[in-house]
Design an enzyme around this catalytic site. Structure first.
Site, PDB file in Angstrom:
ATOM      1  N   CYS A 178      -5.144  -1.447  -3.396  1.00 45.85           N
ATOM      2  CA  CYS A 178      -5.317  -2.637  -2.558  1.00 45.85           C
ATOM      3  C   CYS A 178      -5.964  -2.225  -1.235  1.00 45.85           C
ATOM      4  O   CYS A 178      -5.740  -1.122  -0.735  1.00 45.85           O
ATOM      5  CB  CYS A 178      -3.962  -3.301  -2.300  1.00 45.85           C
ATOM      6  N   ASP A 202      -5.165  -3.296   1.558  1.00 46.40           N
ATOM      7  CA  ASP A 202      -4.136  -3.370   2.598  1.00 46.40           C
ATOM      8  C   ASP A 202      -4.124  -2.103   3.471  1.00 46.40           C
ATOM      9  O   ASP A 202      -4.095  -0.990   2.938  1.00 46.40           O
ATOM     10  CB  ASP A 202      -2.763  -3.557   1.909  1.00 46.40           C
ATOM     11  N   ARG A 226      -1.934  -0.724   5.048  1.00 41.71           N
ATOM     12  CA  ARG A 226      -0.718   0.097   4.977  1.00 41.71           C
ATOM     13  C   ARG A 226      -0.658   0.985   3.739  1.00 41.71           C
ATOM     14  O   ARG A 226       0.327   1.687   3.530  1.00 41.71           O
ATOM     15  CB  ARG A 226       0.516  -0.819   5.006  1.00 41.71           C
ATOM     16  N   HIS A 238       0.985  -2.582  -4.637  1.00 45.28           N
ATOM     17  CA  HIS A 238       2.121  -2.377  -3.730  1.00 45.28           C
ATOM     18  C   HIS A 238       2.958  -3.643  -3.675  1.00 45.28           C
ATOM     19  O   HIS A 238       2.440  -4.751  -3.808  1.00 45.28           O
ATOM     20  CB  HIS A 238       1.632  -1.971  -2.334  1.00 45.28           C
ATOM     21  N   CYS A 294       2.518  -7.531  -1.643  1.00 45.22           N
ATOM     22  CA  CYS A 294       1.061  -7.661  -1.467  1.00 45.22           C
ATOM     23  C   CYS A 294       0.697  -9.092  -1.048  1.00 45.22           C
ATOM     24  O   CYS A 294       1.042 -10.062  -1.730  1.00 45.22           O
ATOM     25  CB  CYS A 294       0.354  -7.301  -2.774  1.00 45.22           C
TER      26      CYS A 294
HETATM   27 CO    CO Z   1      -2.104  -5.856  -1.125  1.00 42.29          CO
END
Ligand code: CO
Length: 216
Positions: free
Chosen positions: A42, A44, A46, A98, A101
């Site tokens: 992803c 993302d 993080r 994750h 999400c």
């Molecule tokens: Co995500």
């Protein structure tokens, strides 16, 4: 623009530390990359691939998009997979999602965010396909996390079904596809047990991984 100076200062410090640890590091890396792994994760902020699995630059080839989706007509992702398999000869493709999400949650909630709704439609299709699995789940957060898991498993299946992976297996290329999930709360990875190393493995691996998920 003032604040971006920090990033350049960070970069100089980082490059200096790397050279102090290994004077030939960048020279060696600039001549060749030799990753054994392709990470499809992803976007993302993080979930940074290298840090999570403790690998240095040069050790993992990375493709990231919102909600780690592998679409059969996405030339960007397919090109990454093809280059990684045919040219770099990676041995493992890891699809890593994750928990929590945002993209998966937006898909579950049918939220209207703009263009991205069309991308997340693929995740909504997975929710629909596995609709029965959500009937006994009593909280929204749990539903999001279950869809995060199912999304990883289905995207791993999509990787297995690409012509690139099918052709590599047909040529006898040693290549495994895996489905992992990362927990933001403790930084730990979990293998969802959806690994496949040949066309004969795929259906069983995906079915087993789905059956292993809790039903509530
Ligand atoms: Co995500």
């Amino acid at each position: 623009m003032e604040e971006l100076k920090d990033l350049f200062a960070n970069n100089r410090r980082w490059a200096g530390q790397m050279k102090a640890r290994d004077p030939q590091f960048f020279e060696r890396l600039s001549a060749q990359q030799n990753p054994k792994y392709l990470w499809i994760g992803c976007a993302d902020s993080r979930v940074p691939a290298n840090e999570i699995i403790g690998l240095l630059p040069g050790e993992v080839f990375v493709h990231r998009n919102v909600a780690n989706v592998v679409v059969h007509a996405d030339l960007n992702c397919l090109s990454v997979v093809q280059y990684a398999v045919d040219v770099l000869k990676v041995e493992h493709i890891i699809v890593c999602g994750h928990y929590g999400c945002g993209g998966v949650a937006a898909a579950l909630d049918n939220r209207r965010l703009g263009l991205i709704d069309n991308w997340l439609r693929h995740v909504q299709d997975i929710h629909k396909k596995h609709g029965a699995r959500f009937e006994c789940i009593d909280s929204h957060d749990k539903s999001v996390d279950r869809l995060c898991e199912l999304n990883v498993i289905e995207q791993a299946l999509n990787v297995c079904q690409t012509t690139v992976v099918q052709d590599a297996w047909a040529r006898g290329h040693t290549l495994s596809v895996h489905g992992w999930i990362y927990r933001l709360q403790d930084g730990e990875l979990r293998d969802l047990g959806a690994s496949a190393s040949s066309p004969a493995d795929v259906e069983n691996a995906i079915q087993r991984a789905c059956e292993r998920l809790p039903t509530n």
